[in-house]
Design an enzyme around this catalytic site. Structure first.
Site, PDB file in Angstrom:
ATOM      1  CB  CYS A 133      -0.988  -0.006   1.164  1.00  0.00           C
ATOM      2  SG  CYS A 133      -0.234  -0.074   2.812  1.00  0.00           S
ATOM      3  CG  HIS A 193      -4.864   0.601   3.264  1.00  0.00           C
ATOM      4  ND1 HIS A 193      -4.039  -0.077   2.393  1.00  0.00           N
ATOM      5  CD2 HIS A 193      -5.779   1.249   2.488  1.00  0.00           C
ATOM      6  CE1 HIS A 193      -4.458   0.130   1.148  1.00  0.00           C
ATOM      7  NE2 HIS A 193      -5.500   0.931   1.180  1.00  0.00           N
ATOM      8  CG  ASP A 217      -6.496   2.748  -1.742  1.00  0.00           C
ATOM      9  OD1 ASP A 217      -5.329   2.571  -2.143  1.00  0.00           O
ATOM     10  OD2 ASP A 217      -6.971   2.149  -0.759  1.00  0.00           O
ATOM     11  CB  THR A 279     -18.577   0.740  18.190  1.00  0.00           C
ATOM     12  OG1 THR A 279     -18.358   1.307  19.501  1.00  0.00           O
ATOM     13  CG2 THR A 279     -19.729  -0.249  18.252  1.00  0.00           C
TER      14      THR A 279
END
Length: 554
Positions: A133, A193, A217, A279
């Site tokens: 990445c 990422h 991306d 969460t």
């Protein structure tokens, strides 16, 4: 983009930083973008001319090249090889075959800049091996800045890859806490990422409310309109869960704000129950380089509201309503929350690769009654993708925790335990599962640590201004590892520095505690100031970085 400081950073700056590591210890990776190096603009224009749409209708493609939205989307596709004759071949190995798996190319961690990659692609007319990445992001930054689009790399820690677009990262475990063999979901949770942001107007969306930074991306994760491309998605739309605005906004929302859901399955991989959702785990410390400095700029607030606030949950619900609902989300029992809590932390988050690594685990019974518990704790090396690389150590214990009691214990691994089992990401993970046999309840947690190599390379750069041509650089290599370093290679990279990779091979071994010194002649042709990065590689240890130094070329 009105601010001159921002323009200097996001269009003109040829050297910068990509953030890697983890959210507890962000690390800097120096990157030379080199958008003004000879031939790079021509290569960027060639990329725009060679995508699928241009081959089908060249006139229409040329007309659309006046749109920053179109150009950024096309380039996000062309930087990877998934659909076209793109630039980079990706590789994320998980089959435990050791460090030889990049032998037919260059390991992603070796690259320090975009120019050698783009030139190799242009000369050989084939995808360059290999990227991950941060390499995709560095190359995309280069070609975007080359054509005048303000761009920056952005790193998201605990980054979700939500394959079902249901705003949930789903993991499956057997009742003893071991991961399921089922391939029910392809969801992943990356340590980090890296993608890009581009600054532009969004006239195509019919409102200036969505002007400004947009996410794109080039790492091939999920196809968009049948092609591995992603974005541009307005940050405002991502933050508010407006997944119908822009391109691929739902996928990007999931990357920064999906919930983490663990399911318990039986031996036939049928779901028994779901553990309480986490969460707050996904999308931490979203980072980019601060304009005009080398400091880290935290931009998490541009992507999401503060965790747990009404605004954050409203945005999540809004995004989830427009997503898909997999079958396994429709019928399950939810386990009671928080009866057993687990806390895991490395004792020293700044540990080096020669150190003993110790994780401290604390398990607490929060109820008012005794609980008989089975503990399983593992230390393993891992890939940046979040997947296990090698197991290193495992302990199992059984204990009855009294009401309110906390059990604390350590698990340690020494350098000799993990030295040959580390991935190039230098990351270790400690997993703990606690099972309560009387209720079959299961509790799971983990913690990671990203190591750094100790200082090995000491450079003596030239004093004063350097004339164009060759200059001498002295180096001293010290071996702090308890084993010999063999087949040493020094790589240098900077603006105008020729022979950036494998410039000087040292056919020499350095014993533990030993030193080796010498000098190299570097060639430079470009006037101005340049930051030079230096990396040492050996058969035993890769990607050992030296301190940056600056030269002024006249």
């Amino acid at each position: 983009m009105e601010d001159e400081v921002d323009r200097d950073e996001y269009v003109m700056n040829e050297q910068g930083i990509v953030f890697v590591g983890n959210d507890q210890r962000p690390a800097r990776k120096n990157w030379t973008f080199g958008q003004f190096e000879p031939g790079i603009l021509d290569i960027a224009l060639r990329l725009l001319d060679e995508h699928k749409g241009a081959r089908l209708n060249r006139v229409k493609s040329l007309k659309k090249q006046n749109s920053a939205v179109n150009c950024s989307r096309v380039l996000s596709a062309m930087v990877n090889v998934a659909d076209d004759n793109g630039v980079l071949v990706g590789r994320w190995d998980t089959n435990n075959i050791g460090r030889s798996h990049y032998s037919d190319g260059t390991a992603p961690g070796v690259w320090d800049g975009s120019v050698p990659i783009l030139r190799r692609w242009n000369d050989e007319n084939a995808g360059v091996r290999y990227g991950q990445c941060w390499v995709y992001s560095g190359v995309l930054t280069t070609v975007l800045r080359a054509i005048g689009i303000p761009a920056r790399p952005v790193t998201n820690y605990n980054s979700a890859h939500d394959t079902e677009c249901n705003m949930s990262i789903d993991k499956f475990y057997y009742e003893d806490g071991t991961p399921s063999n089922s391939q029910r979901s392809g969801d992943m949770l990356w340590n980090f990422h890296v993608w890009n942001e581009v600054w532009m107007q969004r006239k195509d969306l019919g409102s200036s409310d969505y002007d400004g930074w947009q996410s794109v991306d080039s790492t091939p994760q999920e196809p968009s309109s049948g092609i591995y491309q992603c974005g541009p998605a307005p940050l405002k739309a991502i933050k508010n869960g407006e997944v119908n605005i822009g391109f691929d906004t739902g996928f990007l929302f999931g990357e920064v704000n999906a919930d983490l859901c663990n399911f318990i399955v039986d031996t036939n991989d049928r779901i028994i129950r779901k553990l309480p959702s986490n969460t707050r785990h996904v999308g931490k410390s979203i980072s980019t380089k601060s304009p005009g400095s080398r400091r880290r700029l935290d931009i998490t607030n541009l992507y999401k509201y503060n965790e747990g606030t009404d605004e954050e949950r409203e945005a999540f619900i809004r995004a989830k309503l427009r997503g898909k609902v997999p079958d396994w989300h429709k019928d399950f029992i939810v386990q009671r929350e928080g009866e057993i809590t687990i806390q895991i932390a490395p004792r020293n988050r700044k540990a080096k690769t020669v150190d003993r690594i110790t994780f401290t685990v604390k398990v607490k019974n929060t109820t008012g009654e005794a609980k008989s518990c089975s503990f399983a704790t593992k230390v393993e090396s891992m890939l940046n993708s979040g997947q296990r690389y090698y197991g290193i150590k495992e302990t199992v214990a059984h204990k009855t925790l009294q009401a309110g009691e906390t059990e604390s214990f350590d698990i340690s691994v020494g350098f000799n335990d993990y030295k040959s089992l580390l991935s190039d990401d230098l990351t270790l993970r400690c997993n703990t599962s606690v099972r309560v046999p009387s209720t079959n309840d299961l509790y799971i947690d983990h913690s990671i640590i990203t190591l750094k190599h100790p200082k090995c390379i000491f450079l003596t750069p030239p004093n004063g201004i350097v004339e164009k041509g060759r200059f001498c650089l002295k180096y001293l290599i010290k071996n702090p590892f308890p084993h010999t370093l063999t087949n040493l290679t020094l790589n240098f990279h900077g603006l105008g520095i020729e022979g950036n990779f494998e410039l000087n091979k040292i056919k020499y071994s350095v014993i533990p505690g030993g030193t080796f010194e010498g000098s190299v002649l570097l060639s430079t042709w470009r006037k101005g100031r340049s930051l030079i990065s230096t990396t040492l590689h050996s058969t035993e240890m890769k990607n050992i970085k030296a301190k940056l130094f600056t030269i002024d070329v006249q």
